[in-house]
Design an enzyme around this catalytic site. Structure first.
Site, PDB file in Angstrom:
ATOM      1  N   SER A   1       0.829  -1.200   0.000  1.00  0.00           N
ATOM      2  CA  SER A   1       0.000   0.000   0.000  1.00  0.00           C
ATOM      3  C   SER A   1       0.874   1.265   0.000  1.00  0.00           C
ATOM      4  O   SER A   1       1.736   1.412  -0.868  1.00  0.00           O
ATOM      5  CB  SER A   1      -0.940  -0.062   1.206  1.00  0.00           C
ATOM      6  OG  SER A   1      -1.926   0.928   1.137  1.00  0.00           O
TER       7      SER A   1
ATOM      8  N   ASP B   1      -8.509  -3.820  -7.133  1.00  0.00           N
ATOM      9  CA  ASP B   1      -8.118  -3.207  -5.870  1.00  0.00           C
ATOM     10  C   ASP B   1      -8.773  -1.828  -5.765  1.00  0.00           C
ATOM     11  O   ASP B   1      -8.695  -1.020  -6.693  1.00  0.00           O
ATOM     12  CB  ASP B   1      -6.592  -3.092  -5.845  1.00  0.00           C
ATOM     13  CG  ASP B   1      -6.032  -2.563  -4.531  1.00  0.00           C
ATOM     14  OD1 ASP B   1      -6.803  -2.098  -3.683  1.00  0.00           O
ATOM     15  OD2 ASP B   1      -4.801  -2.626  -4.372  1.00  0.00           O
TER      16      ASP B   1
ATOM     17  N   HIS C   1      -6.772  -5.816  -1.251  1.00  0.00           N
ATOM     18  CA  HIS C   1      -5.675  -4.850  -1.169  1.00  0.00           C
ATOM     19  C   HIS C   1      -4.609  -5.458  -0.264  1.00  0.00           C
ATOM     20  O   HIS C   1      -4.821  -5.613   0.934  1.00  0.00           O
ATOM     21  CB  HIS C   1      -6.207  -3.541  -0.589  1.00  0.00           C
ATOM     22  CG  HIS C   1      -5.175  -2.483  -0.394  1.00  0.00           C
ATOM     23  ND1 HIS C   1      -4.552  -1.853  -1.441  1.00  0.00           N
ATOM     24  CD2 HIS C   1      -4.662  -1.932   0.741  1.00  0.00           C
ATOM     25  CE1 HIS C   1      -3.703  -0.954  -0.966  1.00  0.00           C
ATOM     26  NE2 HIS C   1      -3.747  -0.985   0.355  1.00  0.00           N
TER      27      HIS C   1
END
Length: 520
Positions: free
Chosen positions: A205, A425, A454
């Site tokens: 991320s 995502d 994710h």
């Protein structure tokens, strides 16, 4: 009047110059070698902990120091491939437990060759000082995020302006140095303290952006680079949040379709549009009468946003949705809120660092009219999270420190990097992986086709994990035939209802997503 107060506050603080990153300093600061001590847990018994001192301002290595908390699972094999720094994203996520998870989730023979190193970035968790701008900022019940009246908009504006002002009052001397570039330079101090000429890095991320910026500033110090669920660096940060709104709306509708598919379990009908209408009817009812005095419209959105990150949560969310929609039973909904959304001290800290980094990293619109216009336009097509997300970031319109300019991460000096990206995502939409693949020469992109989670490696998909293990073993990367992806893996099946006899979602996936958290 509120905007004027924010302008006065901004002028009262000393702001660092608005340049790209922290001024480049010579390698004048050398931290002491970490003194590792056992700090194992039941889940991660071999974990060790230490700390390292770094300059608050890397341009002034002789000035004030702050402390970063570190964790380690040491290598056990004769072959040693160096430190593997890991980061869960955020910004604001703690990486200490992630080191234990990564070391346990990788194949034993691979993990044994690395010191897996976790760290709490500056301002986060066990690092000192840790930020907490306004404890209880997310306490229920908050105003409805959708500003359907001037009064509701003013109430939400008052909240975010008060938060920005509190950060400025409490951390005037810290906020100019809570940013991505400063954290990247901390990582290089950690590298030197570990005695490593180069590091290996594995980020999820926001951690992908952190890794890409490290690689840009210190390309000669990167040995291997793994980026999972990739931030698009061309939209940092205002535009990336608007893109998220569309993607989360799509993911929420995929969840509604899943609920309709399992009508036998949830009894909300087989038409996804009617199921979605029932969800928005629930939202309208909770706006008027919050469940358990806790779950209003804002808290309902907070509770269901995690389902956009990880479909393993869908069965639990669906049960709470069904119980309320069919029987007005608020108990499961309140429990879901407490499990997935209720804020605590760690969440307050994480949000404070999130805001400090994102507001400092890049320019945000300072004219609230621009925010209003852009978010209403997005809301018309993507109502699920748009205004909730706007208020989550809106303190940046009133932030008391001048912004920097984002680093440009285009890089032709790296060894091959390995990128992982799911096509659906929501938190880091697919185009981010494609863009960074293009910007990092020699990189390879592995795509999870049809996947919407994710954070996709070490989460139960054996195909993805084979590519990860091969790369960490000897640097092997897949090379495709000229398309966007160098390799494609099929997504794991969506989960089944909790009443099903089918296998439950990956336990490893649930553990990982608990560590990654939300919003970053």
């Amino acid at each position: 009047m509120l905007c004027g107060a924010a302008v006065v506050l901004a002028g009262s603080l000393t702001a660092a110059p608005a340049e790209a990153g922290t001024p480049r300093a010579p390698e004048a600061f050398h931290a002491a070698k970490p003194a590792w001590k056992k700090c194992g847990t039941d889940d991660f018994p071999t974990l060790q902990c230490a700390s390292v001192r770094v300059p608050l301002d890397h341009a002034d290595p002789g000035g004030r120091k702050i402390t970063l908390a570190l964790s380690r699972v040491p290598h056990t094999a004769k072959k040693y491939q160096g430190p593997l720094l890991v980061n869960p994203g955020g910004p604001g996520g703690s990486g200490l437990a992630l080191a234990g998870f990564v070391a346990s989730a990788l194949p034993k023979r691979v993990a044994a060759e690395y010191d897996v190193i976790g760290f709490d970035p500056r301002g986060v968790g066990a690092s000192e000082p840790a930020l907490d701008c306004a404890a209880g900022h997310f306490d229920p019940v908050r105003p409805d995020p959708v500003p359907t009246s001037p009064e509701v908009e003013r109430a939400n504006l008052a909240r975010v302006q008060a938060f920005a002002a509190a950060c400025g009052r409490r951390y005037a001397n810290l906020l100019p140095y809570i940013d991505t570039a400063s954290t990247v330079r901390d990582m290089d101090v950690i590298r030197r303290a570990l005695g490593a000429k180069r590091i290996n890095y594995f980020g999820y991320s926001y951690g992908t952006y952190l890794g890409a910026v490290y690689a840009k500033l210190f390309p000669e110090r990167v040995r291997r680079l793994v980026l999972d669920s990739v931030v698009d660096p061309t939209g940092v940060w205002y535009d990336t949040n608007l893109e998220q709104d569309h993607a989360f709306n799509d993911r929420h509708r995929a969840f509604m379709a899943w609920v309709a598919e399992h009508d036998a379990a949830y009894g909300l009908g087989t038409d996804p549009e009617k199921v979605e209408a029932a969800w928005y009817a629930m939202r309208a009812a909770l706006k008027k009468d919050p469940a358990g005095g806790k779950v209003g419209a804002a808290e309902l959105e907070d509770t269901f946003i995690p389902g956009g990150y990880y479909n393993g949560y869908w069965p639990y969310l669906a049960e709470s949705f069904s119980a309320y929609a069919k029987r007005k039973d608020t108990g499961p909904l309140v429990r879901a809120y407490e499990n997935f959304a209720a804020s605590d001290a760690a969440a307050d800290n994480g949000f404070s660092v999130y805001s400090a980094v994102e507001c400092r990293d890049a320019v945000w619109p300072g004219d609230w009219e621009q925010w209003r216009k852009d978010n209403w336009e997005v809301y018309e097509r993507a109502p699920f999270m748009t205004w909730n997300n706007a208020w989550y970031n809106a303190a940046c319109a009133f932030w008391p420190v001048e912004p920097l300019r984002p680093e440009r991460v285009r890089n032709g000096k790296l060894p091959p990097a390995l990128l992982f990206q799911a096509t659906d995502d929501a938190a880091t939409p697919y185009q981010g992986g494609v863009t960074v693949h293009r910007l990092l020469a020699h990189s390879s992109l592995v795509v999870e086709s049809g996947g919407g989670n994710h954070g996709i490696t070490l989460s139960g998909n054996a195909c993805l994990d084979r590519h990860l293990a091969a790369y960490l073993t000897d640097g092997t990367v897949p090379r495709g035939g000229g398309g966007e992806a160098d390799a494609v893996c099929a997504a794991l099946p969506d989960p089944k209802p909790l009443t099903s006899k089918a296998a439950p979602s990956s336990a490893r996936g649930s553990t990982l997503h608990g560590l990654l958290g939300f919003r970053g």
